[in-house]
Design a protein around this motif. Structure first.
Motif, PDB file in Angstrom:
ATOM      1  N   LYS A 523       0.808  -1.220   0.000  1.00 50.02           N
ATOM      2  CA  LYS A 523       0.000   0.000   0.000  1.00 50.02           C
ATOM      3  C   LYS A 523       0.841   1.270   0.000  1.00 50.02           C
ATOM      4  O   LYS A 523       0.492   2.249  -0.669  1.00 50.02           O
ATOM      5  CB  LYS A 523      -0.951  -0.012   1.199  1.00 50.02           C
ATOM      6  N   ASP A 524       1.933   1.288   0.733  1.00 50.23           N
ATOM      7  CA  ASP A 524       2.746   2.501   0.812  1.00 50.23           C
ATOM      8  C   ASP A 524       3.269   2.906  -0.559  1.00 50.23           C
ATOM      9  O   ASP A 524       3.273   4.092  -0.917  1.00 50.23           O
ATOM     10  CB  ASP A 524       3.913   2.285   1.776  1.00 50.23           C
ATOM     11  N   THR A 525       3.742   1.912  -1.322  1.00 48.29           N
ATOM     12  CA  THR A 525       4.240   2.198  -2.673  1.00 48.29           C
ATOM     13  C   THR A 525       3.125   2.757  -3.540  1.00 48.29           C
ATOM     14  O   THR A 525       3.324   3.747  -4.270  1.00 48.29           O
ATOM     15  CB  THR A 525       4.801   0.920  -3.316  1.00 48.29           C
ATOM     16  N   LEU A 526       1.953   2.156  -3.473  1.00 48.96           N
ATOM     17  CA  LEU A 526       0.825   2.607  -4.285  1.00 48.96           C
ATOM     18  C   LEU A 526       0.335   3.987  -3.854  1.00 48.96           C
ATOM     19  O   LEU A 526      -0.037   4.810  -4.696  1.00 48.96           O
ATOM     20  CB  LEU A 526      -0.308   1.586  -4.206  1.00 48.96           C
ATOM     21  N   TYR A 527       0.343   4.240  -2.542  1.00 51.65           N
ATOM     22  CA  TYR A 527      -0.053   5.571  -2.060  1.00 51.65           C
ATOM     23  C   TYR A 527       0.874   6.650  -2.638  1.00 51.65           C
ATOM     24  O   TYR A 527       0.412   7.692  -3.116  1.00 51.65           O
ATOM     25  CB  TYR A 527       0.013   5.625  -0.534  1.00 51.65           C
ATOM     26  N   LYS A 528       2.180   6.409  -2.576  1.00 49.82           N
ATOM     27  CA  LYS A 528       3.152   7.394  -3.060  1.00 49.82           C
ATOM     28  C   LYS A 528       3.009   7.611  -4.565  1.00 49.82           C
ATOM     29  O   LYS A 528       3.087   8.741  -5.055  1.00 49.82           O
ATOM     30  CB  LYS A 528       4.573   6.935  -2.723  1.00 49.82           C
ATOM     31  N   PHE A 529       2.797   6.517  -5.302  1.00 49.39           N
ATOM     32  CA  PHE A 529       2.620   6.631  -6.755  1.00 49.39           C
ATOM     33  C   PHE A 529       1.378   7.457  -7.081  1.00 49.39           C
ATOM     34  O   PHE A 529       1.416   8.352  -7.937  1.00 49.39           O
ATOM     35  CB  PHE A 529       2.514   5.241  -7.383  1.00 49.39           C
ATOM     36  N   TYR A 530       0.292   7.183  -6.395  1.00 45.34           N
ATOM     37  CA  TYR A 530      -0.964   7.882  -6.664  1.00 45.34           C
ATOM     38  C   TYR A 530      -0.846   9.365  -6.329  1.00 45.34           C
ATOM     39  O   TYR A 530      -1.312  10.229  -7.083  1.00 45.34           O
ATOM     40  CB  TYR A 530      -2.099   7.242  -5.864  1.00 45.34           C
ATOM     41  N   GLN A 531      -0.205   9.669  -5.206  1.00 45.64           N
ATOM     42  CA  GLN A 531      -0.032  11.072  -4.815  1.00 45.64           C
ATOM     43  C   GLN A 531       0.783  11.847  -5.837  1.00 45.64           C
ATOM     44  O   GLN A 531       0.507  13.011  -6.117  1.00 45.64           O
ATOM     45  CB  GLN A 531       0.647  11.138  -3.445  1.00 45.64           C
ATOM     46  N   LYS A 532       1.790  11.196  -6.423  1.00 43.87           N
ATOM     47  CA  LYS A 532       2.689  11.891  -7.334  1.00 43.87           C
ATOM     48  C   LYS A 532       2.093  12.082  -8.720  1.00 43.87           C
ATOM     49  O   LYS A 532       2.216  13.147  -9.327  1.00 43.87           O
ATOM     50  CB  LYS A 532       4.014  11.121  -7.450  1.00 43.87           C
ATOM     51  N   THR A 533       1.421  11.048  -9.238  1.00 45.58           N
ATOM     52  CA  THR A 533       0.933  11.114 -10.620  1.00 45.58           C
ATOM     53  C   THR A 533      -0.543  11.454 -10.753  1.00 45.58           C
ATOM     54  O   THR A 533      -0.992  11.880 -11.813  1.00 45.58           O
ATOM     55  CB  THR A 533       1.202   9.778 -11.344  1.00 45.58           C
ATOM     56  N   ARG A 534      -1.346  11.237  -9.715  1.00 49.23           N
ATOM     57  CA  ARG A 534      -2.769  11.577  -9.682  1.00 49.23           C
ATOM     58  C   ARG A 534      -3.549  11.031 -10.881  1.00 49.23           C
ATOM     59  O   ARG A 534      -4.223  11.779 -11.596  1.00 49.23           O
ATOM     60  CB  ARG A 534      -2.947  13.094  -9.589  1.00 49.23           C
ATOM     61  N   PRO A 535      -3.495   9.700 -11.140  1.00 46.97           N
ATOM     62  CA  PRO A 535      -4.198   9.142 -12.307  1.00 46.97           C
ATOM     63  C   PRO A 535      -5.711   9.134 -12.166  1.00 46.97           C
ATOM     64  O   PRO A 535      -6.427   9.307 -13.159  1.00 46.97           O
ATOM     65  CB  PRO A 535      -3.642   7.713 -12.397  1.00 46.97           C
ATOM     66  N   GLY A 536      -6.240   8.932 -10.937  1.00 50.54           N
ATOM     67  CA  GLY A 536      -7.682   8.930 -10.710  1.00 50.54           C
ATOM     68  C   GLY A 536      -8.380   7.747 -11.347  1.00 50.54           C
ATOM     69  O   GLY A 536      -7.752   6.846 -11.905  1.00 50.54           O
ATOM     70  N   GLY A 537      -9.706   7.746 -11.256  1.00 48.57           N
ATOM     71  CA  GLY A 537     -10.504   6.737 -11.931  1.00 48.57           C
ATOM     72  C   GLY A 537     -10.933   5.569 -11.062  1.00 48.57           C
ATOM     73  O   GLY A 537     -10.423   5.365  -9.960  1.00 48.57           O
ATOM     74  N   PRO A 538     -11.901   4.779 -11.571  1.00 47.48           N
ATOM     75  CA  PRO A 538     -12.450   3.659 -10.795  1.00 47.48           C
ATOM     76  C   PRO A 538     -11.446   2.546 -10.525  1.00 47.48           C
ATOM     77  O   PRO A 538     -11.625   1.758  -9.593  1.00 47.48           O
ATOM     78  CB  PRO A 538     -13.598   3.161 -11.684  1.00 47.48           C
ATOM     79  N   GLY A 539     -10.395   2.452 -11.338  1.00 51.77           N
ATOM     80  CA  GLY A 539      -9.397   1.419 -11.120  1.00 51.77           C
ATOM     81  C   GLY A 539      -8.605   1.590  -9.839  1.00 51.77           C
ATOM     82  O   GLY A 539      -7.949   0.656  -9.368  1.00 51.77           O
ATOM     83  N   TRP A 540      -8.679   2.791  -9.251  1.00 56.70           N
ATOM     84  CA  TRP A 540      -7.984   3.068  -7.997  1.00 56.70           C
ATOM     85  C   TRP A 540      -8.968   3.220  -6.828  1.00 56.70           C
ATOM     86  O   TRP A 540      -8.573   3.609  -5.730  1.00 56.70           O
ATOM     87  CB  TRP A 540      -7.141   4.349  -8.116  1.00 56.70           C
ATOM     88  N   ALA A 541     -10.235   2.934  -7.071  1.00 54.56           N
ATOM     89  CA  ALA A 541     -11.257   3.143  -6.033  1.00 54.56           C
ATOM     90  C   ALA A 541     -10.947   2.349  -4.761  1.00 54.56           C
ATOM     91  O   ALA A 541     -11.078   2.865  -3.638  1.00 54.56           O
ATOM     92  CB  ALA A 541     -12.634   2.757  -6.576  1.00 54.56           C
ATOM     93  N   LYS A 542     -10.543   1.109  -4.924  1.00 49.98           N
ATOM     94  CA  LYS A 542     -10.252   0.287  -3.749  1.00 49.98           C
ATOM     95  C   LYS A 542      -9.070   0.844  -2.968  1.00 49.98           C
ATOM     96  O   LYS A 542      -9.071   0.848  -1.731  1.00 49.98           O
ATOM     97  CB  LYS A 542      -9.972  -1.156  -4.158  1.00 49.98           C
ATOM     98  N   LEU A 543      -8.059   1.342  -3.679  1.00 50.10           N
ATOM     99  CA  LEU A 543      -6.902   1.917  -2.991  1.00 50.10           C
ATOM    100  C   LEU A 543      -7.296   3.189  -2.249  1.00 50.10           C
ATOM    101  O   LEU A 543      -6.858   3.425  -1.123  1.00 50.10           O
ATOM    102  CB  LEU A 543      -5.786   2.220  -3.998  1.00 50.10           C
ATOM    103  N   ARG A 544      -8.142   4.014  -2.887  1.00 55.52           N
ATOM    104  CA  ARG A 544      -8.583   5.241  -2.216  1.00 55.52           C
ATOM    105  C   ARG A 544      -9.368   4.902  -0.953  1.00 55.52           C
ATOM    106  O   ARG A 544      -9.247   5.595   0.069  1.00 55.52           O
ATOM    107  CB  ARG A 544      -9.423   6.089  -3.171  1.00 55.52           C
ATOM    108  N   ALA A 545     -10.152   3.827  -1.014  1.00 58.56           N
ATOM    109  CA  ALA A 545     -10.906   3.402   0.173  1.00 58.56           C
ATOM    110  C   ALA A 545      -9.952   2.931   1.271  1.00 58.56           C
ATOM    111  O   ALA A 545     -10.150   3.255   2.460  1.00 58.56           O
ATOM    112  CB  ALA A 545     -11.875   2.284  -0.202  1.00 58.56           C
TER     113      ALA A 545
END
Length: 619
Positions: A523-545
């Motif tokens: 999760k930590d790796t995915l959190y950092k990736f998401y914060q940096k690139t901000r891809p958004g979308g339903p494919g990341w919904a579970k991670l955002r939850a």
């Protein structure tokens, strides 16, 4: 008939070529003043390059010396319609423009391979980065450059009567000097100069092709492309709907499958390679997007027709391979293929302009090789040497290593180029060994579940399956019955298309299975990736939850997901460029009214892009 040994260059031709080399080497020398300061300067030009310069650099790189030969081979073998094998990659390009360009620029990595340790973690990420740095930067890159160098061998043999090894040596010296001295900034500025020369040469070559006595005897351009043309069977832009086999192989499969399923240099699904390198060198997101849009417009809409005209004319001047052999008896049989018809047509030029066109061919060669040398060395230095061999390497050490790699890559390229036979041969190998991996490169930005093991399995699956299908299995043709019978099927797929579909199907099954049999990234790796690139979308919904549960804020703001707007821009951009491409083609074919209609459609789509894109964050 003109024979190979009788072709000589006038003093004015040599003078033009000499002036060209002086200018290019001067660009490399000026750029060297800043290129040696840091690896960022050497490989990314200081991350401060404008969109127009980067866009021209991209299109100059793909305007390689082998591309006119490849297009000529396509046209002579199967007609204009065969160009759909690469025209279909426009969709990939538009997806990169409006969806992935901003994501790459946000990542702020040095190379696209550094992405692996941003998106994934642990040994899997490190292995991917290290292995692909050698596989792509060395083996794959050398194969691409060898294909381009093969074209120079054919030009040198046909036009100057030089043995193959001399063509390689003379073709390599200049590009190695300026690429080694000036780094990416030198390559980009040289590209700008070289592209101007290359386009002038290509257009003039098409003009001279139409002036040949054999073409004038059938009525010039109108006779060449008219309904009574002796090569009427080669003129169709779209396959005949009644020929289902041709329709599927040449249009439906490239449009429906190839653009998203195949990794191919310069048209990687999700961006990548030297295109990603240019986007990473841009000043900001807007410049990255503008550069890739300009590249795709110039690459697909503007450039093809001069090459196609020369190819069509060559079918009248040199109808068969035996005619080429008779005209150029000293050409090695190893290099006798339809793609040599383009350099054969260039020999028809007179003094002065012959020097300009030869300089344009050299320019096309140098711009492509220069880009690939810098791109390949960036992988070997940033993603292998600095990551695994010398982790504490200084900036000067990295620049020095980059220059050494540049020279080494060129030497290996020359050796391999002497073993190849045709541009189509390498094109087919590149296509099949990347089949089935493209979907991962698209989804890894938008689906949190993609992991490093999936990419590793897909990568090796594509290589193994591709090699088996190309070298170890006689696939032949696939007979497919839809409403027909086993004895008389409705249509068949040629061996190349059949191999592609089989490779895509097998590899897709393999990597999808791998996803659900392996764990996701931490999760930590995915959190950092998401914060940096901000891809958004339903494919990341579970991670955002999960982030919300963990009390981690990974959202920058509450702005709606931009992908719907971006997909609309992809659609409009694709229509805009295809409409422009076919507008030019219809003007050449004499269909003025249809040409005007398509041109108008292109302008309307352009307006629509600006209107829709303005609603996005980058707009």
């Amino acid at each position: 008939m003109m024979h190979l040994a009788s072709i000589t260059l006038a003093p004015i031709d040599w003078s033009i070529i000499a002036i060209f080399f002086i200018i290019v080497l001067s660009i490399g020398y000026v750029a060297s003043k800043t290129a040696g300061k840091s690896s960022s300067e050497f490989f990314l030009g200081g991350r401060d390059m404008p969109w127009w310069l980067l866009g021209i650099s991209m299109v100059a790189c793909t305007f390689s010396a082998d591309t006119p030969n490849l297009v000529t081979g396509f046209v002579r073998e199967s007609g204009v319609v065969k160009n759909w094998l690469w025209w279909a990659f426009l969709i990939t390009g538009m997806v990169t423009v409006f969806i992935y360009a901003k994501l790459w620029r946000r990542s702020e990595v040095m190379t696209d391979l550094e992405y692996y340790e941003l998106r994934y973690h642990g040994r899997g990420a490190a292995f991917l980065r290290g292995f692909r740095s050698v596989f792509l930067g060395l083996f794959f890159n050398v194969l691409i450059m060898a294909t381009v160098t093969l074209a120079i061998i054919k030009y040198g043999q046909i036009m100057l009567g030089l043995p193959a090894w001399q063509c390689v040596v003379f073709g390599s010296i200049g590009v190695v000097i300026y690429a080694t001295l000036g780094g990416l900034k030198g390559v980009i500025w040289a590209d700008f100069f070289q592209y101007s020369i290359a386009m002038v040469g290509a257009v003039y070559a098409a003009y001279i092709a139409i002036q040949q006595p054999e073409i004038q005897a059938i009525g010039g351009l109108s006779g060449l492309v008219g309904p009574d043309s002796p090569i009427a069977d080669k003129l169709a832009i779209f396959p005949d709907p009644s020929d289902v086999s041709l329709l599927v192989s040449m249009l439906i499969i490239p449009i429906a499958v190839q653009w998203w399923a195949v990794w191919y240099p310069g048209a990687e699904p999700g961006g990548g390679g030297y295109v990603a390198q240019r986007m990473l060198a841009a000043k900001d997101e807007r410049n990255a997007i503008g550069a890739t849009l300009l590249f795709n417009f110039m690459h697909y809409a503007i450039r093809p027709w001069p090459w196609i005209i020369v190819a069509l004319a060559s079918l009248v001047v040199f109808p068969e391979l035996s005619d080429l052999k008779q005209s150029f008896p000293e050409l090695d049989d190893q290099y006798l293929a339809h793609d040599v018809a383009y350099p054969a047509m260039i020999t028809k030029l007179g003094p002065g302009m012959l020097g300009v066109v030869i300089a344009s061919i050299i320019a096309a060669y140098m711009s492509t090789i220069g880009t690939h040398l810098n791109w390949g060395s960036s992988y070997l230095v940033n993603d292998f040497y600095s990551r695994f061999i010398q982790k504490d390497a200084s900036e000067q050490d990295r620049v020095r290593a980059g220059r050494i790699c540049t020279v080494g890559l060129m030497v290996l390229t020359g050796i391999l180029a002497l073993q190849l036979k045709s541009a189509t041969q390498a094109f087919n190998l590149l296509i099949i060994t990347g089949a089935g991996t493209g979907t991962i490169y698209i989804l890894r930005w938008f689906w949190w579940r993609i992991n490093a093991i999936t990419e590793i399995v897909a990568m090796f699956g594509a290589i193994i399956i591709g090699c088996v299908l190309v070298f170890g299995m006689d696939v032949g043709s696939f007979a497919i019955s839809i409403g027909g019978t086993a004895e008389e099927p409705n249509f068949t797929l040629d061996g190349g298309t059949g191999r592609l579909l089989l490779a895509v199907l097998l590899n897709t099954i393999i990597w999808l299975t791998t996803i659900f049999l392996t764990k996701p990234e931490n999760k930590d790796t995915l959190y950092k990736f998401y914060q940096k690139t901000r891809p958004g979308g339903p494919g990341w919904a579970k991670l955002r939850a999960m982030a919300q549960t963990d009390g981690v804020d990974i959202e920058e703001d509450d702005k709606p997901w931009e992908i719907p707007y971006e997909i609309l821009c992809v659609f409009l951009g694709t229509i805009m460029i295809y409409a422009c491409l076919f507008s030019i083609g219809n003007f050449i074919y004499g269909n003025v009214q249809l040409g005007l209609s398509l041109g108008t459609l292109s302008v309307i789509c352009c307006y629509g892009i600006f209107a829709v894109f303005g609603k996005t964050r980058a707009g």
